[in-house]
Design a protein around this motif. Sequence first.
Motif, PDB file in Angstrom:
ATOM      1  N   GLU A 107       0.940  -1.382  -0.002  1.00  0.00           N
ATOM      2  CA  GLU A 107       0.046  -0.208  -0.010  1.00  0.00           C
ATOM      3  C   GLU A 107       0.827   1.114   0.085  1.00  0.00           C
ATOM      4  O   GLU A 107       0.513   2.317  -0.741  1.00  0.00           O
ATOM      5  CB  GLU A 107      -0.861  -0.107   1.165  1.00  0.00           C
ATOM      6  N   ASP A 108       1.755   1.412   0.751  1.00  0.00           N
ATOM      7  CA  ASP A 108       2.711   2.475   0.925  1.00  0.00           C
ATOM      8  C   ASP A 108       3.587   2.824  -0.424  1.00  0.00           C
ATOM      9  O   ASP A 108       3.267   3.976  -1.029  1.00  0.00           O
ATOM     10  CB  ASP A 108       3.912   2.274   1.882  1.00  0.00           C
ATOM     11  N   GLU A 109       4.085   1.576  -1.017  1.00  0.00           N
ATOM     12  CA  GLU A 109       4.559   1.985  -2.451  1.00  0.00           C
ATOM     13  C   GLU A 109       3.723   2.431  -3.468  1.00  0.00           C
ATOM     14  O   GLU A 109       3.825   3.127  -4.413  1.00  0.00           O
ATOM     15  CB  GLU A 109       5.308   0.585  -2.760  1.00  0.00           C
ATOM     16  N   ALA A 110       2.418   1.604  -3.585  1.00  0.00           N
ATOM     17  CA  ALA A 110       1.349   1.916  -4.561  1.00  0.00           C
ATOM     18  C   ALA A 110       1.208   3.361  -4.055  1.00  0.00           C
ATOM     19  O   ALA A 110       0.804   4.236  -5.215  1.00  0.00           O
ATOM     20  CB  ALA A 110       0.298   1.128  -4.449  1.00  0.00           C
ATOM     21  N   HIS A 111       0.880   3.962  -3.142  1.00  0.00           N
ATOM     22  CA  HIS A 111       0.187   5.196  -2.903  1.00  0.00           C
ATOM     23  C   HIS A 111       1.335   6.309  -3.181  1.00  0.00           C
ATOM     24  O   HIS A 111       1.022   7.311  -3.808  1.00  0.00           O
ATOM     25  CB  HIS A 111      -0.048   5.208  -1.260  1.00  0.00           C
ATOM     26  N   TYR A 112       2.480   5.998  -3.113  1.00  0.00           N
ATOM     27  CA  TYR A 112       3.638   6.830  -3.494  1.00  0.00           C
ATOM     28  C   TYR A 112       3.829   6.898  -4.892  1.00  0.00           C
ATOM     29  O   TYR A 112       3.659   8.233  -5.426  1.00  0.00           O
ATOM     30  CB  TYR A 112       5.085   6.366  -2.954  1.00  0.00           C
ATOM     31  N   LEU A 113       3.631   5.913  -5.521  1.00  0.00           N
ATOM     32  CA  LEU A 113       3.881   5.712  -6.967  1.00  0.00           C
ATOM     33  C   LEU A 113       2.478   6.461  -7.696  1.00  0.00           C
ATOM     34  O   LEU A 113       2.858   7.256  -8.498  1.00  0.00           O
ATOM     35  CB  LEU A 113       3.952   4.435  -7.551  1.00  0.00           C
ATOM     36  N   VAL A 114       1.449   5.981  -7.130  1.00  0.00           N
ATOM     37  CA  VAL A 114       0.167   6.895  -7.630  1.00  0.00           C
ATOM     38  C   VAL A 114       0.072   8.151  -7.362  1.00  0.00           C
ATOM     39  O   VAL A 114      -0.279   8.870  -8.534  1.00  0.00           O
ATOM     40  CB  VAL A 114      -1.145   6.008  -7.138  1.00  0.00           C
ATOM     41  N   GLY A 115       0.423   8.597  -6.302  1.00  0.00           N
ATOM     42  CA  GLY A 115       0.593  10.052  -6.015  1.00  0.00           C
ATOM     43  C   GLY A 115       1.252  10.740  -7.205  1.00  0.00           C
ATOM     44  O   GLY A 115       1.251  11.985  -7.720  1.00  0.00           O
ATOM     45  N   LYS A 116       2.815  10.447  -7.183  1.00  0.00           N
ATOM     46  CA  LYS A 116       3.818  10.713  -7.969  1.00  0.00           C
ATOM     47  C   LYS A 116       3.133  10.696  -9.590  1.00  0.00           C
ATOM     48  O   LYS A 116       3.236  11.849 -10.252  1.00  0.00           O
ATOM     49  CB  LYS A 116       5.054  10.128  -7.903  1.00  0.00           C
ATOM     50  N   LEU A 117       2.558   9.647  -9.969  1.00  0.00           N
ATOM     51  CA  LEU A 117       2.142   9.601 -11.376  1.00  0.00           C
ATOM     52  C   LEU A 117       1.063  10.534 -11.733  1.00  0.00           C
ATOM     53  O   LEU A 117       1.030  11.257 -12.768  1.00  0.00           O
ATOM     54  CB  LEU A 117       1.695   8.103 -11.513  1.00  0.00           C
ATOM     55  N   ALA A 118       0.307  10.650 -10.699  1.00  0.00           N
ATOM     56  CA  ALA A 118      -1.095  11.530 -10.879  1.00  0.00           C
ATOM     57  C   ALA A 118      -0.489  13.109 -11.031  1.00  0.00           C
ATOM     58  O   ALA A 118      -1.093  13.910 -11.798  1.00  0.00           O
ATOM     59  CB  ALA A 118      -2.010  11.425  -9.818  1.00  0.00           C
ATOM     60  N   MET A 119       0.333  13.315  -9.988  1.00  0.00           N
ATOM     61  CA  MET A 119       0.837  14.684  -9.866  1.00  0.00           C
ATOM     62  C   MET A 119       1.701  15.005 -11.546  1.00  0.00           C
ATOM     63  O   MET A 119       1.616  16.037 -12.098  1.00  0.00           O
ATOM     64  CB  MET A 119       1.887  15.040  -8.945  1.00  0.00           C
ATOM     65  N   ASP A 120       2.761  13.939 -11.854  1.00  0.00           N
ATOM     66  CA  ASP A 120       3.674  14.230 -12.873  1.00  0.00           C
ATOM     67  C   ASP A 120       2.389  14.283 -14.332  1.00  0.00           C
ATOM     68  O   ASP A 120       2.762  15.242 -15.105  1.00  0.00           O
ATOM     69  CB  ASP A 120       4.362  13.281 -13.323  1.00  0.00           C
ATOM     70  N   LEU A 121       1.425  13.598 -14.291  1.00  0.00           N
ATOM     71  CA  LEU A 121       0.421  13.445 -15.598  1.00  0.00           C
ATOM     72  C   LEU A 121      -0.483  14.491 -15.268  1.00  0.00           C
ATOM     73  O   LEU A 121      -1.390  14.821 -16.541  1.00  0.00           O
ATOM     74  CB  LEU A 121       0.092  11.990 -15.861  1.00  0.00           C
TER      75      LEU A 121
END
Length: 119
Positions: free
Chosen positions: A11-25
Amino acid sequence: MTDVKVEQCDEDEAHYLVGKLAMDLGINLTGDAVRDLFYASFARHRQAAEKAQQERDAAYIEGKGGVIPGATVFVSLITGENMPCMSGDARDKLNPHKRRQFDDATRDLATAIRSQGHE
């Protein structure tokens, strides 16, 4: 398909990646379905990596893919000599009875490694 057990690290890894991906895109990747999909994906990847590592560990103990360095140490302890063997496989120094015992022990250890995490 088997059930995937999602752990906190997934959950921690997915939360970090999803947040970063959403922000970048600049897109919205919120919602339970999207979050659960990412959590399950991370969990599947982690579990596959753990299973692959267990198999590598077991194969290493069994000596698959070449002579294992650990076997040389164990055989040196059993025989009391540390001279290299002409064949390159230190297990060849053992008499047939001890060789069978040694191979049985490494096979049992490899089986135990493979069964870790399976109740």
